[in-house]
Design an enzyme around this catalytic site. Structure first.
Site, PDB file in Angstrom:
ATOM      1  N   ASP A  24      25.689   8.297 -16.190  1.00  0.00           N
ATOM      2  CA  ASP A  24      24.581   8.856 -16.972  1.00  0.00           C
ATOM      3  C   ASP A  24      23.546   9.282 -15.940  1.00  0.00           C
ATOM      4  O   ASP A  24      22.856   8.446 -15.346  1.00  0.00           O
ATOM      5  CB  ASP A  24      24.043   7.781 -17.930  1.00  0.00           C
ATOM      6  CG  ASP A  24      22.961   8.313 -18.866  1.00  0.00           C
ATOM      7  OD1 ASP A  24      22.414   9.408 -18.608  1.00  0.00           O
ATOM      8  OD2 ASP A  24      22.657   7.616 -19.855  1.00  0.00           O
TER       9      ASP A  24
ATOM     10  N   GLU B 292      27.349  12.352 -23.445  1.00  0.00           N
ATOM     11  CA  GLU B 292      26.002  12.866 -23.749  1.00  0.00           C
ATOM     12  C   GLU B 292      25.830  14.296 -23.266  1.00  0.00           C
ATOM     13  O   GLU B 292      26.088  14.608 -22.110  1.00  0.00           O
ATOM     14  CB  GLU B 292      24.959  11.969 -23.057  1.00  0.00           C
ATOM     15  CG  GLU B 292      23.534  12.475 -23.215  1.00  0.00           C
ATOM     16  CD  GLU B 292      22.487  11.502 -22.669  1.00  0.00           C
ATOM     17  OE1 GLU B 292      22.811  10.742 -21.723  1.00  0.00           O
ATOM     18  OE2 GLU B 292      21.360  11.508 -23.188  1.00  0.00           O
TER      19      GLU B 292
ATOM     20  N   HIS C 232      21.729   0.267 -19.464  1.00  0.00           N
ATOM     21  CA  HIS C 232      20.929   0.781 -18.351  1.00  0.00           C
ATOM     22  C   HIS C 232      21.318   0.095 -17.041  1.00  0.00           C
ATOM     23  O   HIS C 232      20.455  -0.354 -16.281  1.00  0.00           O
ATOM     24  CB  HIS C 232      19.429   0.630 -18.642  1.00  0.00           C
ATOM     25  CG  HIS C 232      18.956   1.589 -19.704  1.00  0.00           C
ATOM     26  ND1 HIS C 232      17.731   1.510 -20.294  1.00  0.00           N
ATOM     27  CD2 HIS C 232      19.565   2.653 -20.278  1.00  0.00           C
ATOM     28  CE1 HIS C 232      17.600   2.489 -21.194  1.00  0.00           C
ATOM     29  NE2 HIS C 232      18.714   3.181 -21.201  1.00  0.00           N
TER      30      HIS C 232
ATOM     31  N   ASP D 236      19.872  15.406 -19.015  1.00  0.00           N
ATOM     32  CA  ASP D 236      20.305  14.033 -19.299  1.00  0.00           C
ATOM     33  C   ASP D 236      21.761  14.105 -19.768  1.00  0.00           C
ATOM     34  O   ASP D 236      22.018  14.434 -20.914  1.00  0.00           O
ATOM     35  CB  ASP D 236      19.368  13.461 -20.386  1.00  0.00           C
ATOM     36  CG  ASP D 236      19.692  12.023 -20.762  1.00  0.00           C
ATOM     37  OD1 ASP D 236      20.586  11.430 -20.154  1.00  0.00           O
ATOM     38  OD2 ASP D 236      19.021  11.505 -21.684  1.00  0.00           O
TER      39      ASP D 236
ATOM     40  N   ARG E 222      30.354   6.461 -23.205  1.00  0.00           N
ATOM     41  CA  ARG E 222      29.292   7.271 -23.797  1.00  0.00           C
ATOM     42  C   ARG E 222      29.523   8.714 -23.354  1.00  0.00           C
ATOM     43  O   ARG E 222      29.975   8.954 -22.223  1.00  0.00           O
ATOM     44  CB  ARG E 222      27.901   6.785 -23.348  1.00  0.00           C
ATOM     45  CG  ARG E 222      26.753   7.619 -23.913  1.00  0.00           C
ATOM     46  CD  ARG E 222      25.388   6.938 -23.796  1.00  0.00           C
ATOM     47  NE  ARG E 222      24.931   6.706 -22.443  1.00  0.00           N
ATOM     48  CZ  ARG E 222      24.923   5.525 -21.836  1.00  0.00           C
ATOM     49  NH1 ARG E 222      25.374   4.452 -22.448  1.00  0.00           N
ATOM     50  NH2 ARG E 222      24.474   5.411 -20.595  1.00  0.00           N
TER      51      ARG E 222
ATOM     52  N   GLU F  28      24.404  11.743 -27.957  1.00  0.00           N
ATOM     53  CA  GLU F  28      24.997  10.777 -27.034  1.00  0.00           C
ATOM     54  C   GLU F  28      25.575   9.534 -27.705  1.00  0.00           C
ATOM     55  O   GLU F  28      25.109   8.424 -27.474  1.00  0.00           O
ATOM     56  CB  GLU F  28      23.964  10.358 -25.987  1.00  0.00           C
ATOM     57  CG  GLU F  28      22.599   9.930 -26.533  1.00  0.00           C
ATOM     58  CD  GLU F  28      21.658   9.496 -25.417  1.00  0.00           C
ATOM     59  OE1 GLU F  28      22.062   8.632 -24.622  1.00  0.00           O
ATOM     60  OE2 GLU F  28      20.541  10.016 -25.336  1.00  0.00           O
TER      61      GLU F  28
ATOM     62  N   ASP G 258       0.818  -1.220   0.000  1.00  0.00           N
ATOM     63  CA  ASP G 258       0.000   0.000   0.000  1.00  0.00           C
ATOM     64  C   ASP G 258       0.854   1.274   0.000  1.00  0.00           C
ATOM     65  O   ASP G 258       0.389   2.361   0.323  1.00  0.00           O
ATOM     66  CB  ASP G 258      -0.942  -0.004   1.212  1.00  0.00           C
ATOM     67  CG  ASP G 258      -0.182  -0.128   2.514  1.00  0.00           C
ATOM     68  OD1 ASP G 258       1.045  -0.427   2.468  1.00  0.00           O
ATOM     69  OD2 ASP G 258      -0.782   0.077   3.576  1.00  0.00           O
TER      70      ASP G 258
ATOM     71  N   HIS H  90      22.715   1.730 -29.812  1.00  0.00           N
ATOM     72  CA  HIS H  90      21.578   2.641 -29.573  1.00  0.00           C
ATOM     73  C   HIS H  90      21.653   3.819 -30.524  1.00  0.00           C
ATOM     74  O   HIS H  90      22.621   3.984 -31.263  1.00  0.00           O
ATOM     75  CB  HIS H  90      21.539   3.103 -28.105  1.00  0.00           C
ATOM     76  CG  HIS H  90      22.766   3.820 -27.631  1.00  0.00           C
ATOM     77  ND1 HIS H  90      22.998   5.159 -27.893  1.00  0.00           N
ATOM     78  CD2 HIS H  90      23.833   3.399 -26.907  1.00  0.00           C
ATOM     79  CE1 HIS H  90      24.134   5.518 -27.331  1.00  0.00           C
ATOM     80  NE2 HIS H  90      24.677   4.472 -26.740  1.00  0.00           N
TER      81      HIS H  90
ATOM     82  N   HIS I 260      12.766  11.036 -22.636  1.00  0.00           N
ATOM     83  CA  HIS I 260      12.610  10.730 -24.062  1.00  0.00           C
ATOM     84  C   HIS I 260      11.341  11.474 -24.457  1.00  0.00           C
ATOM     85  O   HIS I 260      10.235  10.961 -24.351  1.00  0.00           O
ATOM     86  CB  HIS I 260      12.508   9.222 -24.302  1.00  0.00           C
ATOM     87  CG  HIS I 260      13.788   8.513 -23.942  1.00  0.00           C
ATOM     88  ND1 HIS I 260      13.889   7.160 -23.781  1.00  0.00           N
ATOM     89  CD2 HIS I 260      15.032   8.993 -23.705  1.00  0.00           C
ATOM     90  CE1 HIS I 260      15.138   6.836 -23.471  1.00  0.00           C
ATOM     91  NE2 HIS I 260      15.846   7.936 -23.410  1.00  0.00           N
TER      92      HIS I 260
ATOM     93  N   HIS J  28      17.779  11.940 -28.788  1.00  0.00           N
ATOM     94  CA  HIS J  28      16.326  11.954 -28.550  1.00  0.00           C
ATOM     95  C   HIS J  28      15.920  13.340 -28.084  1.00  0.00           C
ATOM     96  O   HIS J  28      16.738  14.097 -27.574  1.00  0.00           O
ATOM     97  CB  HIS J  28      15.921  10.881 -27.526  1.00  0.00           C
ATOM     98  CG  HIS J  28      16.625  10.964 -26.193  1.00  0.00           C
ATOM     99  ND1 HIS J  28      16.250  11.841 -25.204  1.00  0.00           N
ATOM    100  CD2 HIS J  28      17.697  10.285 -25.702  1.00  0.00           C
ATOM    101  CE1 HIS J  28      17.045  11.679 -24.151  1.00  0.00           C
ATOM    102  NE2 HIS J  28      17.943  10.755 -24.429  1.00  0.00           N
TER     103      HIS J  28
ATOM    104  N   TYR K 218      30.867   0.421 -27.077  1.00  0.00           N
ATOM    105  CA  TYR K 218      30.792  -0.565 -26.007  1.00  0.00           C
ATOM    106  C   TYR K 218      31.410  -1.852 -26.536  1.00  0.00           C
ATOM    107  O   TYR K 218      30.857  -2.483 -27.435  1.00  0.00           O
ATOM    108  CB  TYR K 218      29.335  -0.804 -25.591  1.00  0.00           C
ATOM    109  CG  TYR K 218      28.582   0.497 -25.398  1.00  0.00           C
ATOM    110  CD1 TYR K 218      28.600   1.154 -24.156  1.00  0.00           C
ATOM    111  CD2 TYR K 218      27.896   1.094 -26.457  1.00  0.00           C
ATOM    112  CE1 TYR K 218      27.939   2.369 -23.996  1.00  0.00           C
ATOM    113  CE2 TYR K 218      27.240   2.304 -26.297  1.00  0.00           C
ATOM    114  CZ  TYR K 218      27.268   2.939 -25.074  1.00  0.00           C
ATOM    115  OH  TYR K 218      26.620   4.141 -24.927  1.00  0.00           O
TER     116      TYR K 218
HETATM  117  N1  GLY Z   1      19.563   8.179 -19.653  1.00  0.00           N
HETATM  118  C1  GLY Z   1      18.702   7.785 -20.691  1.00  0.00           C
HETATM  119  C2  GLY Z   1      19.189   8.226 -21.996  1.00  0.00           C
HETATM  120  O1  GLY Z   1      20.299   8.669 -22.115  1.00  0.00           O
HETATM  121  O2  GLY Z   1      18.486   8.215 -22.953  1.00  0.00           O
HETATM  122 MN    MN Z   2      19.700  10.387 -23.312  1.00  0.00          MN
HETATM  123 MN    MN Z   3      21.399   9.584 -20.572  1.00  0.00          MN
END
Ligand code: GLY
Ligand code: MN
Ligand code: MN
Length: 436
Positions: A255, A410, A238, A266, A408, A380, A34, A345, A356, A349, A384
């Site tokens: 990240d 970004e 992730h 982000d 990465r 980004e 709950d 990826h 996103h 975005h 890898y």
């Molecule tokens: N942290 C999620 C992305 O970079 O899209």
């Molecule tokens: Mn991102």
């Molecule tokens: Mn990110």
């Protein structure tokens, strides 16, 4: 801000004309049994109303003589409010949120039809709330059945998002300010993370220090689960467990972004735990950085959104060929997506109320989304070299010395009339700025 919500509703109503728009608040999310998570309003709902309570429905009926904006909300209830806090209630929904009319949510079924009967379309985005989807469908079906008798009523349900998402894609001055603030807090957190990272510390310590700053500076918290990934954990896109002890000679990929007044940042940075890149790490890092720089240079009004990804892919593929990880002709490798085991990826975005964010990337195969001032997006790229032996067997050319490195970088970028502005430029990313 109320004036801006009103302006957004007017803009949407001008587009839906003789239709009626229906918007549902986000459901409460259960943490366990709950206990519920902190409530976070649905982004479409918030964009149009600024109203942050659950169990609400907003109706936009531009053709209605008196009630063009109607809110259904939870009524005041002293006993319940003692437990779960202030509720705006029906009367204040009109005063504070500018509704022409407001009703308790329990009266939705009874009151909704009067706002649909004269509309030629229902504008509604089918969401995760199946029961509410059914409610809308049953109203629609009932009105369809009685349509011949009345001669008016909706004859189609249209997805609102085509209109609404093109609005959300272009940020107003007020939205840009909130995004700058979300960026500023995340910049501070990333810089702090770089200062305190050291061999022997745990990933979660860095996460805790960053999220402390998010709240300390008045943010709502992380924009998404913070990723603090040392060594080969960086190859899990992730990775959010954040439990490992960091070692000298490894890279740390962070990240992390902050939510500030519903708007998000982000940011990703990858840097050496012990202060110095190994030669291999540095070579791969410089490829990703170059890909990111060239991709950011594509952020110009008039360019297709897709040129960001295409540019990054080209630079990354060229880099992989130079290292002998990929072999062959660049164009062919790109066409056959041979880079994908190392870069799986996409590069960019939209960013805004959602991490996103709303907005399409391509209007069908041949009609790309063209960049316009006021859009905010991420850039980004990454590489890898996944520590998966099967993958390595498939690709015998992958020299073991690259394996387990994940990188990465970004940033958040605003499209401006003359080019772009990197909102997150305050976190270093050049090798000599990151080495200690
Ligand atoms: N942290 C999620 C992305 O970079 O899209
Ligand atoms: Mn991102
Ligand atoms: Mn990110």
């Amino acid at each position: 801000m109320q004036a801006e919500y009103r302006q957004r509703r007017e803009q949407l109503m001008a587009k839906i004309g003789t239709g009626t728009g229906i918007f549902r608040s986000a459901p409460m999310a259960v943490m366990h049994n709950d206990v519920e998570y902190n409530y976070r309003q649905d982004s479409d709902f918030f964009y149009l109303t600024g109203f942050n309570e659950s169990q609400a429905v907003a109706v936009l009926a531009p053709h209605h003589a008196e009630h063009r904006f109607v809110l259904f909300v939870q009524p005041k209830d002293r006993e319940k409010e003692v437990w779960t806090g202030y509720r705006c209630g029906v009367d204040a929904a009109k005063e504070l949120y500018g509704a022409d009319e407001a009703y308790p949510i329990s009266e939705l079924d009874e009151k909704l039809p009067q706002y649909l009967e004269k509309a030629d379309r229902i504008y509604y985005r089918f969401g995760r709330d199946r029961a509410f989807n059914d409610t809308i469908l049953s109203h629609y079906q009932r009105l369809l059945q009685t349509y011949p008798k009345r001669g008016t009523g909706p004859i189609a349900i249209e997805d609102t998002s085509t209109i609404l998402y093109s609005m959300r894609l272009l940020k107003s001055q007020a939205e840009m300010e909130l995004m700058r603030q979300a960026a500023a807090i995340a910049i501070e957190a990333h810089n702090h993370a770089m200062e305190i990272t050291a061999p022997g510390r745990y990933e979660y310590e860095i996460q805790a220090e960053m999220e402390r700053i998010f709240r300390l500076r008045g943010g709502m918290g992380p924009a998404y689960p913070t990723i603090v990934a040392s060594g080969a954990n960086a190859c899990v896109l992730h990775y959010i467990e954040n439990v490992r002890q960091m070692q000298e000679q490894e890279l740390l990929l962070i990240d992390a972004g902050c939510a500030y007044d519903y708007y998000n940042s982000d940011i990703t940075r990858t840097f050496p735990v012990g202060g110095k890149f190994t030669p291999e790490q540095k070579i791969l890092y410089e490829i990703v950085l170059e890909a990111q720089k060239q991709a950011i240079a594509q952020v110009q009004p008039g360019n297709p959104h897709k040129s960001i990804h295409d540019t990054a892919v080209r630079v990354l593929t060229e880099g992989l060929v130079e290292l002998g990880i990929l072999k062959g002709e660049i164009d062919k490798l790109i066409e056959e997506e041979k880079y994908k085991p190392y870069y799986m990826h996409r590069t960019s975005h939209w960013l805004g109320l959602d991490v996103h964010d709303a907005g399409v990337y391509q209007h069908g195969e041949d009609k790309p989304q063209i960049l316009q001032p006021g859009q905010v997006l991420t850039v980004e790229p990454g590489l890898y070299i996944v520590p998966d032996t099967k993958l390595a067997e498939d690709q015998p050319q992958t020299h073991p010395r690259w394996i387990g490195i994940g990188i990465r970088i970004e940033d958040d970028v605003l499209v401006t009339p003359n080019g772009h502005e990197v909102l997150t430029a305050g976190v270093p990313k050049a090798v000599d700025e990151m080495e200690r």
